[in-house]
Design a protein around this motif. Structure first.
Motif, mmCIF file in Angstrom:
data_model
loop_
_atom_site.group_PDB
_atom_site.id
_atom_site.type_symbol
_atom_site.label_atom_id
_atom_site.label_comp_id
_atom_site.label_asym_id
_atom_site.label_seq_id
_atom_site.Cartn_x
_atom_site.Cartn_y
_atom_site.Cartn_z
ATOM 1 N N LEU A 152 0.828 -1.207 0.000
ATOM 2 C CA LEU A 152 0.000 0.000 0.000
ATOM 3 C C LEU A 152 0.860 1.254 0.000
ATOM 4 C CD1 LEU A 152 -2.707 1.482 0.244
ATOM 5 C CD2 LEU A 152 -2.580 1.133 2.730
ATOM 6 N N ALA A 153 1.903 1.280 0.822
ATOM 7 C CA ALA A 153 2.783 2.450 0.878
ATOM 8 C C ALA A 153 3.407 2.724 -0.482
ATOM 9 C CB ALA A 153 3.870 2.239 1.938
ATOM 10 N N ASN A 154 3.808 1.675 -1.182
ATOM 11 C CA ASN A 154 4.406 1.852 -2.504
ATOM 12 C C ASN A 154 3.387 2.335 -3.527
ATOM 13 O OD1 ASN A 154 7.238 1.256 -2.409
ATOM 14 N ND2 ASN A 154 6.701 -0.837 -1.890
ATOM 15 N N HIS A 155 2.169 1.832 -3.449
ATOM 16 C CA HIS A 155 1.123 2.289 -4.374
ATOM 17 C C HIS A 155 0.820 3.771 -4.148
ATOM 18 C CE1 HIS A 155 -0.713 -0.984 -6.842
ATOM 19 N NE2 HIS A 155 0.039 -1.729 -6.048
ATOM 20 N N ILE A 156 0.806 4.206 -2.895
ATOM 21 C CA ILE A 156 0.572 5.621 -2.605
ATOM 22 C C ILE A 156 1.668 6.471 -3.232
ATOM 23 C CG2 ILE A 156 0.582 7.343 -0.741
ATOM 24 C CD1 ILE A 156 -0.762 5.188 1.016
ATOM 25 N N ARG A 161 2.891 11.930 -7.521
ATOM 26 C CA ARG A 161 4.291 12.378 -7.579
ATOM 27 C C ARG A 161 4.679 13.148 -6.324
ATOM 28 N NH1 ARG A 161 5.212 15.916 -12.647
ATOM 29 N NH2 ARG A 161 3.323 16.865 -11.806
ATOM 30 N N HIS A 162 3.683 13.648 -5.592
ATOM 31 C CA HIS A 162 3.969 14.555 -4.488
ATOM 32 C C HIS A 162 3.814 13.921 -3.110
ATOM 33 C CE1 HIS A 162 3.973 17.616 -7.573
ATOM 34 N NE2 HIS A 162 2.737 17.296 -7.904
ATOM 35 N N HIS A 163 3.196 12.748 -3.032
ATOM 36 C CA HIS A 163 2.947 12.127 -1.734
ATOM 37 C C HIS A 163 3.786 10.868 -1.575
ATOM 38 C CE1 HIS A 163 -0.582 14.706 -2.227
ATOM 39 N NE2 HIS A 163 -0.667 14.688 -0.911
ATOM 40 N N GLN A 164 4.072 10.550 -0.317
ATOM 41 C CA GLN A 164 4.905 9.398 -0.004
ATOM 42 C C GLN A 164 4.278 8.605 1.128
ATOM 43 O OE1 GLN A 164 8.844 10.351 1.473
ATOM 44 N NE2 GLN A 164 9.668 8.354 0.921
ATOM 45 N N GLY A 165 4.061 7.308 0.899
ATOM 46 C CA GLY A 165 3.601 6.424 1.955
ATOM 47 C C GLY A 165 4.766 5.646 2.525
ATOM 48 N N ASP A 328 -6.774 15.379 5.614
ATOM 49 C CA ASP A 328 -5.407 15.472 5.098
ATOM 50 C C ASP A 328 -5.348 14.959 3.665
ATOM 51 O OD1 ASP A 328 -4.728 16.375 7.556
ATOM 52 O OD2 ASP A 328 -3.535 14.624 8.159
ATOM 53 N N GLU A 329 -4.592 15.683 2.847
ATOM 54 C CA GLU A 329 -4.424 15.284 1.449
ATOM 55 C C GLU A 329 -3.875 13.867 1.336
ATOM 56 O OE1 GLU A 329 -2.366 17.463 -1.983
ATOM 57 O OE2 GLU A 329 -2.931 19.078 -0.610
ATOM 58 N N SER A 330 -2.896 13.546 2.181
ATOM 59 C CA SER A 330 -2.240 12.236 2.098
ATOM 60 C C SER A 330 -3.221 11.115 2.396
ATOM 61 C CB SER A 330 -1.059 12.169 3.067
ATOM 62 O OG SER A 330 -0.064 13.087 2.718
ATOM 63 N N LEU A 331 -4.128 11.338 3.352
ATOM 64 C CA LEU A 331 -5.105 10.301 3.667
ATOM 65 C C LEU A 331 -6.083 10.119 2.512
ATOM 66 C CD1 LEU A 331 -5.606 8.426 6.099
ATOM 67 C CD2 LEU A 331 -7.525 9.901 6.674
ATOM 68 N N GLN A 332 -6.391 11.194 1.821
ATOM 69 C CA GLN A 332 -7.260 11.089 0.651
ATOM 70 C C GLN A 332 -6.570 10.283 -0.452
ATOM 71 O OE1 GLN A 332 -8.571 15.057 -0.386
ATOM 72 N NE2 GLN A 332 -9.167 15.494 1.717
ATOM 73 N N GLU A 336 -7.889 6.759 -2.122
ATOM 74 C CA GLU A 336 -7.965 6.551 -3.573
ATOM 75 C C GLU A 336 -7.177 5.311 -3.990
ATOM 76 O OE1 GLU A 336 -6.538 10.187 -5.196
ATOM 77 O OE2 GLU A 336 -8.276 11.362 -4.521
ATOM 78 N N SER A 337 -6.017 5.103 -3.367
ATOM 79 C CA SER A 337 -5.215 3.917 -3.682
ATOM 80 C C SER A 337 -5.949 2.651 -3.268
ATOM 81 C CB SER A 337 -3.859 3.993 -2.978
ATOM 82 O OG SER A 337 -3.077 5.058 -3.476
#
Length: 363
Positions: A152-156, A161-165, A328-332, A336-337
């Motif tokens: 999941l972290a890799n898919h995020i 391009r701007h977010h990192q899991g 939070d943008e990252s949680l969104q 989506e992932s």
């Protein structure tokens, strides 16, 4: 021409005098002074020795870029020696910058590109950044023990391009504790309880929201072909099987103790009961390499090593987070992932996992 560097700065962080450093490196005190003031460029061999003594890369010591810093609460790991500098990643959790070490404690996170470094003996929680000032709101920390969380972290990270899991390996109890203390955005926990029963077991100062991650099987991992004919916890009474265990607070540890109680097998009589590893993949590794005959872990861990698996019960993995994080943008990006066909297909193949409810909100 003088060449600026960080040798003096790092030397002082280590509490070394010029004489001390000169002795360790094998040069004179005067040479250290000339290097620190940029009047002499050291040879490759001296530079490498400086890096080794100061626990820093040569590139970091002699970079001419100015040091950017950011203030963050540094999460300490009990298994890590704090007198050495640490590579860290930084994320904003509930409005506070959190710096988390990338160490052997979290083996999958070791190979994540760090955002910066926390020098040794750092009392001010200042993180020196490797690159331009990091957008801390673009990093998402996920804590839990399920191997699919790394996927999941890799898919995020690939989906945006701007977010990192970033996945940090943690037992159920440890993941919830990290959420409670504000060290992670998402805690992934396994349970066979209903969501209502599960929420009552949480010790959190706030209400939580949750999403389905997957349904998987928890059971016994044995060598391919099960050559020793293991069938259940009752076989452990013979003392002929060596097991590998998980720490207290892990769901697999609780199930093991429950199974031993059901079959009336004293834990102290089982070879290997005190042998504890951090994650499910570590259990599979121990069985694969002959360090143990059997261990309790998820079917996905057995699949990664081609081992046999004897299921005991299905478990639901849920992603738990504070309602404050929901905007939070990252949680969104995470949501989506989770809901994307590509991730669910990948997770199902990686498993085995039941992904029919993956990404759905749990009321």
């Amino acid at each position: 021409m003088e060449s600026p560097n960080r040798v003096r700065q790092v030397r002082l962080q280590h509490g070394l005098s010029r004489e001390d450093l000169a002795e360790h490196v094998g040069v004179t005190r005067q040479m250290i002074g000339l290097i620190e003031t940029g009047k002499v460029n050291p040879s490759t061999s001296i530079s490498l020795r400086l890096g080794k003594v100061l626990n820093s890369s040569v590139e970091y010591l002699f970079s001419t870029d100015p040091v950017e810093t950011i203030n963050a609460k540094v999460v300490t790991e009990s298994d890590v020696h704090q007198e050495v500098s640490q590579r860290v990643v930084i994320g904003s959790v509930m409005g506070q910058n959190i710096a988390r070490p990338l160490t052997f404690v979290h083996p999958m996170a070791q190979f994540v590109a760090a955002h910066g470094i926390v020098p040794s003996a750092n009392p001010s929680n200042r993180v020196e950044l490797y690159r331009d000032v990091h957008r801390t709101d673009k990093t998402l920390f996920i804590s839990g023990c399920d191997l699919g969380l790394g996927l999941l972290a890799n898919h995020i990270s690939h989906a945006s391009r701007h977010h990192q899991g970033i996945w940090f390996q943690a037992s159920n109890r440890a993941a919830i504790e990290e959420l409670r203390r504000g060290y992670t955005h998402v805690a992934a926990v396994h349970t066979h309880l209903s969501i209502e029963e599960f929420k009552q077991t949480l010790d959190l100062p706030f209400q939580v929201h949750a999403m389905h991650f997957s349904i998987g099987q928890l059971g016994w991992i044995v060598s391919r072909g099960n050559p020793r004919g293991f069938t259940s916890a009752g076989d452990l009474a013979s003392g002929q099987y060596t097991i590998v265990n998980r720490p207290a607070g892990a769901g697999a540890r609780e199930l093991l103790d429950s199974e031993l109680k059901r079959y009336g097998v004293p834990a102290q009589d089982i070879p290997g009961y005190q042998s504890v590893v951090r994650g499910h993949i570590d259990v599979a590794y121990a069985v694969f390499n002959g360090l143990a005959d059997v261990g309790l872990a998820h079917a996905s861990a057995a699949a990664q090593y081609g081992l046999d698996f004897l299921p005991i019960r299905p478990e639901t993995c849920m992603l738990v987070f504070s309602p404050e994080s929901e905007l939070d943008e990252s949680l969104q990006v995470l949501q989506e992932s989770l809901q994307s066909d590509s991730f669910r297909q990948d997770l199902a193949a990686f498993g085995p996992y039941d992904v029919r409810a993956t990404g759905k909100t749990i009321q």
